[in-house]
Design a protein around this motif. Structure first.
Motif, PDB file in Angstrom:
ATOM      1  N   LYS A 138      -4.326   4.548 -15.328  1.00  0.00           N
ATOM      2  CA  LYS A 138      -3.261   4.340 -14.344  1.00  0.00           C
ATOM      3  C   LYS A 138      -3.425   5.298 -13.168  1.00  0.00           C
ATOM      4  N   ALA A 139      -3.804   6.535 -13.454  1.00  0.00           N
ATOM      5  CA  ALA A 139      -4.030   7.507 -12.394  1.00  0.00           C
ATOM      6  C   ALA A 139      -5.185   7.060 -11.493  1.00  0.00           C
ATOM      7  N   GLU A 140      -6.207   6.509 -12.108  1.00  0.00           N
ATOM      8  CA  GLU A 140      -7.350   6.019 -11.327  1.00  0.00           C
ATOM      9  C   GLU A 140      -6.946   4.843 -10.443  1.00  0.00           C
ATOM     10  N   ASP A 142      -7.104   4.293  -6.188  1.00  0.00           N
ATOM     11  CA  ASP A 142      -7.645   3.137  -5.474  1.00  0.00           C
ATOM     12  C   ASP A 142      -6.771   2.734  -4.291  1.00  0.00           C
ATOM     13  N   GLU A 143      -5.527   3.221  -4.268  1.00  0.00           N
ATOM     14  CA  GLU A 143      -4.623   2.942  -3.149  1.00  0.00           C
ATOM     15  C   GLU A 143      -4.994   3.748  -1.903  1.00  0.00           C
ATOM     16  N   LEU A 144      -5.775   4.803  -2.093  1.00  0.00           N
ATOM     17  CA  LEU A 144      -6.140   5.674  -0.976  1.00  0.00           C
ATOM     18  C   LEU A 144      -7.435   5.210  -0.314  1.00  0.00           C
ATOM     19  N   ARG A 145      -7.565   5.549   0.943  1.00  0.00           N
ATOM     20  CA  ARG A 145      -8.798   5.231   1.669  1.00  0.00           C
ATOM     21  C   ARG A 145      -9.969   5.972   1.032  1.00  0.00           C
ATOM     22  N   CYS A 146     -11.121   5.376   1.086  1.00  0.00           N
ATOM     23  CA  CYS A 146     -12.324   5.974   0.479  1.00  0.00           C
ATOM     24  C   CYS A 146     -12.638   7.342   1.073  1.00  0.00           C
ATOM     25  N   GLU A 147     -12.367   7.531   2.352  1.00  0.00           N
ATOM     26  CA  GLU A 147     -12.698   8.792   3.019  1.00  0.00           C
ATOM     27  C   GLU A 147     -11.576   9.828   2.919  1.00  0.00           C
ATOM     28  N   SER A 148     -10.523   9.511   2.207  1.00  0.00           N
ATOM     29  CA  SER A 148      -9.381  10.413   2.101  1.00  0.00           C
ATOM     30  C   SER A 148      -9.739  11.682   1.326  1.00  0.00           C
ATOM     31  N   PRO A 149      -9.463  12.857   1.902  1.00  0.00           N
ATOM     32  CA  PRO A 149      -9.688  14.117   1.167  1.00  0.00           C
ATOM     33  C   PRO A 149      -8.822  14.197  -0.094  1.00  0.00           C
ATOM     34  N   LEU A 150      -7.621  13.633  -0.030  1.00  0.00           N
ATOM     35  CA  LEU A 150      -6.749  13.623  -1.203  1.00  0.00           C
ATOM     36  C   LEU A 150      -7.378  12.805  -2.323  1.00  0.00           C
ATOM     37  N   ARG A 151      -7.964  11.679  -1.982  1.00  0.00           N
ATOM     38  CA  ARG A 151      -8.621  10.849  -2.993  1.00  0.00           C
ATOM     39  C   ARG A 151      -9.751  11.630  -3.671  1.00  0.00           C
ATOM     40  N   HIS A 152     -10.526  12.326  -2.877  1.00  0.00           N
ATOM     41  CA  HIS A 152     -11.635  13.106  -3.433  1.00  0.00           C
ATOM     42  C   HIS A 152     -11.109  14.211  -4.344  1.00  0.00           C
ATOM     43  N   ARG A 153     -10.104  14.943  -3.897  1.00  0.00           N
ATOM     44  CA  ARG A 153      -9.555  16.058  -4.672  1.00  0.00           C
ATOM     45  C   ARG A 153      -8.951  15.577  -5.988  1.00  0.00           C
ATOM     46  N   MET A 166       0.847  -1.180   0.000  1.00  0.00           N
ATOM     47  CA  MET A 166       0.000   0.000   0.000  1.00  0.00           C
ATOM     48  C   MET A 166       0.893   1.243   0.000  1.00  0.00           C
ATOM     49  N   LEU A 167       0.553   2.182  -0.837  1.00  0.00           N
ATOM     50  CA  LEU A 167       1.313   3.416  -0.966  1.00  0.00           C
ATOM     51  C   LEU A 167       0.817   4.466   0.031  1.00  0.00           C
ATOM     52  N   THR A 168       1.703   5.374   0.392  1.00  0.00           N
ATOM     53  CA  THR A 168       1.288   6.481   1.251  1.00  0.00           C
ATOM     54  C   THR A 168       0.600   7.539   0.386  1.00  0.00           C
ATOM     55  N   GLU A 169      -0.084   8.467   1.027  1.00  0.00           N
ATOM     56  CA  GLU A 169      -0.744   9.544   0.287  1.00  0.00           C
ATOM     57  C   GLU A 169       0.276  10.359  -0.497  1.00  0.00           C
ATOM     58  N   SER A 170       1.422  10.582   0.096  1.00  0.00           N
ATOM     59  CA  SER A 170       2.473  11.345  -0.566  1.00  0.00           C
ATOM     60  C   SER A 170       2.964  10.626  -1.833  1.00  0.00           C
ATOM     61  N   GLN A 171       3.149   9.327  -1.736  1.00  0.00           N
ATOM     62  CA  GLN A 171       3.594   8.548  -2.888  1.00  0.00           C
ATOM     63  C   GLN A 171       2.540   8.547  -3.992  1.00  0.00           C
ATOM     64  N   VAL A 172       1.295   8.418  -3.598  1.00  0.00           N
ATOM     65  CA  VAL A 172       0.207   8.434  -4.577  1.00  0.00           C
ATOM     66  C   VAL A 172       0.160   9.781  -5.275  1.00  0.00           C
ATOM     67  N   GLU A 173       0.237  10.859  -4.514  1.00  0.00           N
ATOM     68  CA  GLU A 173       0.161  12.187  -5.119  1.00  0.00           C
ATOM     69  C   GLU A 173       1.344  12.438  -6.057  1.00  0.00           C
ATOM     70  N   THR A 174       2.528  12.045  -5.660  1.00  0.00           N
ATOM     71  CA  THR A 174       3.712  12.231  -6.498  1.00  0.00           C
ATOM     72  C   THR A 174       3.571  11.450  -7.804  1.00  0.00           C
TER      73      THR A 174
END
Length: 60
Positions: free
Chosen positions: A27-29, A33-44, A1-9
Motif C-alpha cells: 500500500k505504501a508503494e 506511485d502517486e508522485l512524479r518520477c522525478e520527485s525528491p519525496l518519492r526518492h526519499r 491525484m494526491l498532493t505530496e503532502s497527502q502522500v507523505e501523511t
C-alpha cells in the motif's frame, strides 16, 4: 491525484503502524506511485520503504 503532502501523511500513517506486514508495504508503494518520477519525496520515501522491508525481512 494526491498532493505530496497527502502522500507523505498517508505513508507515515501506514509505516508507523506497529502491525505492518507485506500488504502494508504494498500500500505504501502504491502511494509512491502517486508522485512524479522525478520527485525528491518519492526518492526519499522509496529508499525508506526499501530499508523497512529489508528490516522486516531480517526479523522474520
Amino acid at each position: 491525484m494526491l498532493t505530496e503532502s497527502q502522500v507523505e501523511t498517508s505513508f507515515r500513517k501506514l509505516i508507523n503502524n506497529p502491525d505492518r506486514n507485506e500488504e502494508t508495504f504494498d500500500k505504501a508503494e502504491e502511494l509512491l506511485d502517486e508522485l512524479r518520477c522525478e520527485s525528491p519525496l518519492r526518492h526519499r520515501l522509496s529508499v525508506e520503504l526499501e530499508e523497512l522491508r529489508a528490516l522486516a525481512a531480517s526479523k522474520s
